[in-house]
Write a protein that holds these residues in place. Structure first.
Motif, PDB file in Angstrom:
ATOM      1  N   GLU A  39      14.013   2.136  -6.194  1.00 40.16           N
ATOM      2  CA  GLU A  39      13.998   2.944  -4.982  1.00 40.16           C
ATOM      3  C   GLU A  39      12.593   3.009  -4.384  1.00 40.16           C
ATOM      4  N   ASP A  40      12.547   3.270  -3.088  1.00 35.56           N
ATOM      5  CA  ASP A  40      11.279   3.399  -2.373  1.00 35.56           C
ATOM      6  C   ASP A  40      10.483   4.592  -2.908  1.00 35.56           C
ATOM      7  N   GLY A  41       9.173   4.452  -2.903  1.00 31.95           N
ATOM      8  CA  GLY A  41       8.284   5.578  -3.150  1.00 31.95           C
ATOM      9  C   GLY A  41       8.484   6.325  -4.445  1.00 31.95           C
ATOM     10  N   THR A  42       8.696   5.624  -5.548  1.00 33.30           N
ATOM     11  CA  THR A  42       9.011   6.294  -6.812  1.00 33.30           C
ATOM     12  C   THR A  42       7.960   6.096  -7.903  1.00 33.30           C
ATOM     13  N   PHE A  43       6.881   5.369  -7.625  1.00 32.47           N
ATOM     14  CA  PHE A  43       5.857   5.128  -8.645  1.00 32.47           C
ATOM     15  C   PHE A  43       4.484   5.587  -8.152  1.00 32.47           C
ATOM     16  N   ASP A  44       3.709   6.128  -9.097  1.00 33.19           N
ATOM     17  CA  ASP A  44       2.343   6.554  -8.775  1.00 33.19           C
ATOM     18  C   ASP A  44       1.387   5.376  -8.727  1.00 33.19           C
ATOM     19  N   ALA A  45       1.694   4.324  -9.485  1.00 36.18           N
ATOM     20  CA  ALA A  45       0.833   3.140  -9.531  1.00 36.18           C
ATOM     21  C   ALA A  45       1.653   1.934  -9.954  1.00 36.18           C
ATOM     22  N   VAL A  46       1.195   0.757  -9.540  1.00 35.59           N
ATOM     23  CA  VAL A  46       1.797  -0.519  -9.939  1.00 35.59           C
ATOM     24  C   VAL A  46       0.681  -1.405 -10.466  1.00 35.59           C
ATOM     25  N   ILE A  47       0.928  -2.072 -11.588  1.00 35.41           N
ATOM     26  CA  ILE A  47      -0.054  -2.998 -12.142  1.00 35.41           C
ATOM     27  C   ILE A  47       0.593  -4.368 -12.369  1.00 35.41           C
ATOM     28  N   SER A  48      -0.246  -5.392 -12.378  1.00 34.64           N
ATOM     29  CA  SER A  48       0.239  -6.740 -12.700  1.00 34.64           C
ATOM     30  C   SER A  48      -0.935  -7.533 -13.263  1.00 34.64           C
ATOM     31  N   ARG A  49      -0.816  -7.926 -14.539  1.00 33.86           N
ATOM     32  CA  ARG A  49      -1.899  -8.651 -15.202  1.00 33.86           C
ATOM     33  C   ARG A  49      -1.563 -10.124 -15.291  1.00 33.86           C
ATOM     34  N   VAL A  50      -2.308 -10.923 -14.533  1.00 33.78           N
ATOM     35  CA  VAL A  50      -2.152 -12.384 -14.506  1.00 33.78           C
ATOM     36  C   VAL A  50      -0.689 -12.746 -14.216  1.00 33.78           C
ATOM     37  N   GLY A  51      -0.102 -12.049 -13.253  1.00 30.30           N
ATOM     38  CA  GLY A  51       1.273 -12.316 -12.863  1.00 30.30           C
ATOM     39  C   GLY A  51       1.423 -12.696 -11.408  1.00 30.30           C
TER      40      GLY A  51
END
Length: 288
Positions: free
Chosen positions: A120-132
């Motif tokens: 769903e929209d607007g549901t996470f405080d942060a997003v991470i992606s390591r070497v992706g």
């Protein structure tokens, strides 16, 4: 009539990528201690730049075997949550196993395509992606999906390789294989390890996707192992893309390629062991 220039096939690429990670999932899990030593500093920088703290709900895209998900889960604490996603179901089984081994009950896993998040929209405080992010066929679509699921003011932080010259432990094998297999240079817009590494490229990508307050930092991330032969074993077992590049070579030709790679990697050996040059870019952007 001029011959038609070869075109990049994103569907085929994504299917191949999924197959590679399905096959190398076990190796990626077994090499987790090496990954932690190698990418630990860049991971901490990523989490700091994303502002991740106690109680955060964090989405980890292309999470792999979840070693950085564990680090994140410990930072957000029992009141927070990490959702580790990946295109490979096999590798997420190891991420779940690693979470259990570390007593992290605040990690969930879900098979998901980072370009099409079933969230769903607007549901996470942060997003991470390591070497992706570097391996997504449509990097803009992936970034826009990250933006969509973020809460206003939330941040996306990603780790990518910088330039081939700064990452010779990886760029040398790629160059040798490309030469031996007579592969053409990457097509324009084609994803790959160094697709976002040149100065200003990842910042431009974040801004184009709609992020504000975009910035990046370089993190020296040498790959330290006991020997060049151990580095070769790490790459042979864990880097499925290298095998894919050699798919048209005979067994004897492939062995000759690995021998040449090992000889070149030996230039990074000393009495202290093997130190493979590596430099990461950690970039962050904020949702308006």
């Amino acid at each position: 009539m001029e011959p038609t220039a070869p075109q990049f096939d994103p569907v085929k690429y994504k299917n191949t990528t999924r197959d590679q990670w399905q096959e190398t999932a076990d190796a990626w899990f077994r090499w987790s201690p090496t990954l932690n030593q190698w990418l630990g500093n860049a991971t901490e920088k990523m989490l700091d730049m994303a502002g991740i703290t106690t109680g955060y709900r964090v989405l980890d895209i292309a999470a792999g075997a979840g070693e950085q998900s564990i680090t994140t889960a410990k930072k957000v604490g029992s009141s927070g949550e990490v959702l580790a996603t990946d295109i490979s179901s096999n590798i997420l089984e190891y991420a779940q196993k690693m979470a259990e081994q570390n007593g992290c009950s605040n990690i969930k896993t879900k098979v998901m395509d980072g370009e099409n998040l079933s969230l769903e929209d607007g549901t996470f405080d942060a997003v991470i992606s390591r070497v992706g992010l570097i391996y997504f066929p449509d990097q803009q679509q992936a970034l826009k999906e990250m933006l969509r699921v973020l809460k206003p003011g939330g941040k996306v932080a990603a780790i990518v390789y910088s330039t081939p010259e700064k990452n010779k432990f990886f760029s040398i094998p790629v160059s040798i294989i490309r030469n031996r297999a007579k592969l053409p240079p990457p097509l324009p817009g084609q994803p790959g390890p160094f697709s976002l590494g040149a100065e200003g490229i990842i910042e431009k990508a974040f801004e184009q996707a709609g992020f504000i307050n975009v910035k990046s930092e370089l993190v020296d991330s040498p790959l330290q192992l006991s020997s060049a032969s151990e580095c070769l074993r790490f790459e042979k077992e864990s880097f499925g893309a290298l095998h894919q590049m050699m798919s048209n070579l005979s067994s004897a030709e492939r062995e000759a390629v690995w021998d040449e790679i090992e000889r070149e990697l030996q230039t990074f050996e000393s009495e202290k062991g093997f130190t493979g040059p590596c430099e990461m870019v950690v970039a962050v952007g904020e949702k308006p």
